[in-house]
Design an enzyme around this catalytic site. Structure first.
Site, PDB file in Angstrom:
ATOM      1  N   LYS A 194      -9.027  16.867 -51.154  1.00 20.05           N
ATOM      2  CA  LYS A 194      -9.023  17.191 -49.732  1.00 20.05           C
ATOM      3  C   LYS A 194      -7.640  17.186 -49.087  1.00 20.05           C
ATOM      4  CE  LYS A 194     -12.115  17.652 -47.246  1.00 20.05           C
ATOM      5  NZ  LYS A 194     -13.171  16.751 -46.767  1.00 20.05           N
ATOM      6  N   GLU A 205      -7.547  18.269 -35.253  1.00 17.90           N
ATOM      7  CA  GLU A 205      -8.829  17.609 -34.977  1.00 17.90           C
ATOM      8  C   GLU A 205      -8.659  16.535 -33.901  1.00 17.90           C
ATOM      9  OE1 GLU A 205     -10.825  16.269 -38.583  1.00 17.90           O
ATOM     10  OE2 GLU A 205     -10.228  18.135 -39.561  1.00 17.90           O
ATOM     11  N   GLN A 258      -6.215   0.681  -7.362  1.00 19.69           N
ATOM     12  CA  GLN A 258      -5.437   0.078  -8.449  1.00 19.69           C
ATOM     13  C   GLN A 258      -5.888   0.655  -9.800  1.00 19.69           C
ATOM     14  OE1 GLN A 258      -4.075  -4.089  -8.266  1.00 19.69           O
ATOM     15  NE2 GLN A 258      -5.463  -4.453  -9.965  1.00 19.69           N
ATOM     16  N   ASN A 285      -6.880  17.513 -45.032  1.00 20.08           N
ATOM     17  CA  ASN A 285      -7.585  17.686 -43.760  1.00 20.08           C
ATOM     18  C   ASN A 285      -6.634  17.956 -42.587  1.00 20.08           C
ATOM     19  OD1 ASN A 285     -10.002  17.094 -45.113  1.00 20.08           O
ATOM     20  ND2 ASN A 285      -9.667  14.893 -44.821  1.00 20.08           N
ATOM     21  N   ASN A 295       0.820  -1.214   0.000  1.00 21.21           N
ATOM     22  CA  ASN A 295       0.000   0.000   0.000  1.00 21.21           C
ATOM     23  C   ASN A 295       0.856   1.267   0.000  1.00 21.21           C
ATOM     24  OD1 ASN A 295      -2.011  -1.842   0.142  1.00 21.21           O
ATOM     25  ND2 ASN A 295      -2.687  -1.353   2.225  1.00 21.21           N
ATOM     26  N   THR A 310     -15.356  38.519 -31.425  1.00 19.47           N
ATOM     27  CA  THR A 310     -16.142  38.090 -30.270  1.00 19.47           C
ATOM     28  C   THR A 310     -17.421  37.522 -30.883  1.00 19.47           C
ATOM     29  OG1 THR A 310     -17.228  40.241 -30.036  1.00 19.47           O
ATOM     30  CG2 THR A 310     -15.227  39.909 -28.739  1.00 19.47           C
ATOM     31  N   HIS A 311     -17.961  36.507 -30.289  1.00 25.29           N
ATOM     32  CA  HIS A 311     -19.129  35.793 -30.854  1.00 25.29           C
ATOM     33  C   HIS A 311     -18.841  35.293 -32.268  1.00 25.29           C
ATOM     34  CE1 HIS A 311     -21.286  37.775 -27.521  1.00 25.29           C
ATOM     35  NE2 HIS A 311     -20.581  38.824 -27.875  1.00 25.29           N
ATOM     36  N   SER A 330      -8.144  12.493 -48.319  1.00 24.56           N
ATOM     37  CA  SER A 330      -9.354  11.696 -48.213  1.00 24.56           C
ATOM     38  C   SER A 330      -9.228  10.511 -49.158  1.00 24.56           C
ATOM     39  CB  SER A 330     -10.555  12.557 -48.599  1.00 24.56           C
ATOM     40  OG  SER A 330     -11.624  11.740 -49.016  1.00 24.56           O
TER      41      SER A 330
HETATM   42  N1  ARG Z   1      -1.548  -3.408  -7.294  1.00 21.90           N
HETATM   43  C1  ARG Z   1      -1.978  -2.684  -6.157  1.00 21.90           C
HETATM   44  C2  ARG Z   1      -2.381  -1.279  -6.521  1.00 21.90           C
HETATM   45  O1  ARG Z   1      -2.053  -0.860  -7.575  1.00 21.90           O
HETATM   46  C3  ARG Z   1      -0.878  -2.631  -5.132  1.00 21.90           C
HETATM   47  C4  ARG Z   1      -1.342  -2.489  -3.719  1.00 21.90           C
HETATM   48  C5  ARG Z   1      -2.104  -3.689  -3.353  1.00 21.90           C
HETATM   49  N2  ARG Z   1      -2.375  -3.760  -1.957  1.00 21.90           N
HETATM   50  C6  ARG Z   1      -3.244  -4.637  -1.456  1.00 21.90           C
HETATM   51  N3  ARG Z   1      -3.402  -4.663  -0.214  1.00 21.90           N
HETATM   52  N4  ARG Z   1      -3.912  -5.444  -2.225  1.00 21.90           N
HETATM   53  O2  ARG Z   1      -3.033  -0.553  -5.807  1.00 21.90           O
END
Ligand code: ARG
Length: 466
Positions: A290, A297, A329, A292, A117, A162-163, A284
């Site tokens: 053409k 775009e 994730q 383009n 984490n 403008t506009h 085109s």
């Molecule tokens: N692949 C996970 C992510 O991108 C990594 C962290 C995962 N942590 C867990 N407790 N499952 O967030």
């Protein structure tokens, strides 16, 4: 994706009585896209291992083994020889398992005082910081290209709208410098959000911190962070830094989308103000005549996906309880695509600015057609003592008269003009010319060519500060 790891390789095997279903494995795995973070993951692990050793949490020998193993893995990845395994879910577990395969026991000690984490939050921040630096540089490159074009056209007169109705004459250089200003703020936004990206989550571990005597400041210094995230729950769970970046990115795209819209309009044969070099256009398959403006775009179109990614990230965050949830994730693909789209767009745009041919005659003709100097006539009368509202009405009547005659105000005889106000003298023709109108707007931010040149000069000085 190949060879399955043995059950002993499974990271959490002890807790489970049956293997994860194949479909679930594919659904939950992120390695297909988060392997892009590999170099930053390794960078983070090296700093973490150095800190673990410095704090006496692992032995010097273990740290040395980790370092050499990670160096080998980095080489394998760069050479395209690293085997990414879907069974190992994500970039973090893939690298950790490979490390253990190379260096044994020491590899298993790397994850001490760390969780995926805080690890993933760190990786994303490191990656995004590098991306922001690249993008800030590309914005400056595009600004430099705008300055070059603006300098060549500091005197080129065109109708200002403008506009989308002809309003007052401006110079093409002045018009381009408006985009320079937008990009200046865009660059500032990038550099500003970098400050909040550049904080270290590592040490937050899963969510509550860790029981080991870690030194988070040391890791922050090693990785070039300005400081640490000061709350462990916040560190692992919020992605506001990514959302903020996405908002800044969406604004860059929005600005470029507006410029694109103008390029498309200006290149339309009906308008004919500019031409865009062939290498940015396509033909085109059915209409041989053409040419383009595909690049502008597509920029206009791709703005939608970047804005969409911003919405995706905001929505991803809005209902998550603290702390980390797997929802997070899903932050990566929108973020990766935002950076890829922005980088490619800025690169191509800077080049395209150099491939624009301006048609000054067409611009001048258009400026001449819409009574663009009517405000100048009103201002002239005000300077002779008439209140502005009355002057406005006098000029409105004069324009109506000229329209009936199908001519410009400057083409009316003095007597015809004086019929609308006796204050009008033969000095009026100087203010009715396009150049007279331009030159009179001679203050900072105005369109007088001298002011446009001064703005370009300031722009060059600004870019030189980076
Ligand atoms: N692949 C996970 C992510 O991108 C990594 C962290 C995962 N942590 C867990 N407790 N499952 O967030």
């Amino acid at each position: 994706m190949q060879q399955k790891p043995t059950s002993a390789d499974k990271t959490w095997s002890g807790r489970f009585s049956e293997p994860v279903a194949e479909l679930v494995k594919r659904y939950t795995a992120s390695v297909e896209f988060d392997r892009r973070l590999a170099e930053f993951d390794i960078q983070g692990s090296l700093a973490h291992a150095a800190m673990l050793e410095a704090c006496g949490i692992i032995q010097a020998g273990d740290r040395a083994a980790i370092r050499s193993g990670l160096a080998q893995i980095l080489e394998e990845i760069r050479a395209g020889q690293f085997e990414w395994l879907l069974d190992l879910e994500d970039v973090h577990l893939n690298i950790e398992k490979r490390l253990t395969a190379i260096v044994g026991e020491a590899g298993k000690r790397l994850h001490t005082a760390r969780s995926r984490n805080d690890q993933v939050a760190t990786d994303v921040r490191l990656w995004l910081r590098a991306s922001v630096d690249q993008i800030a540089g590309l914005i400056e490159g595009l600004q430099a290209a705008l300055l070059d074009l603006a300098e060549r056209h500091a005197d080129t007169v065109m109708p200002g709208f403008t506009h989308l109705q002809v309003a007052q004459p401006v110079t093409f250089g002045h018009h381009l410098m408006a985009y320079f200003e937008m990009l200046k703020r865009d660059g500032e936004r990038m550099r500003d959000c970098r400050k909040r990206i550049n904080r270290l989550p590592l040490g937050a571990a899963a969510l509550a911190g860790t029981s080991y005597p870690i030194d988070r400041e040391m890791v922050a210094r090693e990785l070039g962070f300005d400081g640490v995230c000061e709350n462990s729950l916040d560190a692992v769970s919020d992605r506001d830094f990514a959302i903020e970046f996405s908002a800044a990115a969406a604004l860059v795209m929005t600005h470029l989308s507006r410029l694109s819209e103008e390029l498309i309009l200006w290149m339309s044969p009906r308008v004919g103000f500019i031409d865009i070099a062939d290498r940015f256009c396509t033909g085109s398959s059915i209409m041989p005549q053409k040419k383009n403006p595909d690049v502008p775009e597509l920029v206009r179109g791709k703005t939608g996906r970047v804005t969409g990614h911003l919405m995706a990230l905001l929505t991803l965050m809005k209902s998550q309880p603290l702390a980390y949830n797997k929802d997070n994730q899903e932050d990566k693909e929108p973020l990766f695509d935002t950076v890829d789209t922005l980088v490619a767009t800025l690169r191509i745009y800077a080049d395209m600015m150099g491939g624009i041919t301006v048609k000054p005659e067409a611009m001048r003709q258009a400026a001449f057609q819409g009574y663009a100097t009517a405000t100048d006539l009103a201002d002239y009368l005000v300077k002779k003592g008439l209140p502005f509202r009355d002057a406005h009405e006098v000029v409105a009547l004069a324009v109506r008269h000229a329209e009936g005659k199908r001519c410009d105000l400057s083409e009316l005889e003095l007597d015809a003009l004086r019929a609308f106000s006796p204050l009008i003298g033969d000095d009026v023709y100087a203010v009715l010319t396009l150049e007279g109108s331009l030159n009179s707007r001679d203050h900072i931010g105005g369109t007088a060519p001298a002011q446009v040149r001064a703005a370009i000069q300031r722009g060059r000085q600004y870019l030189a500060t980076f």
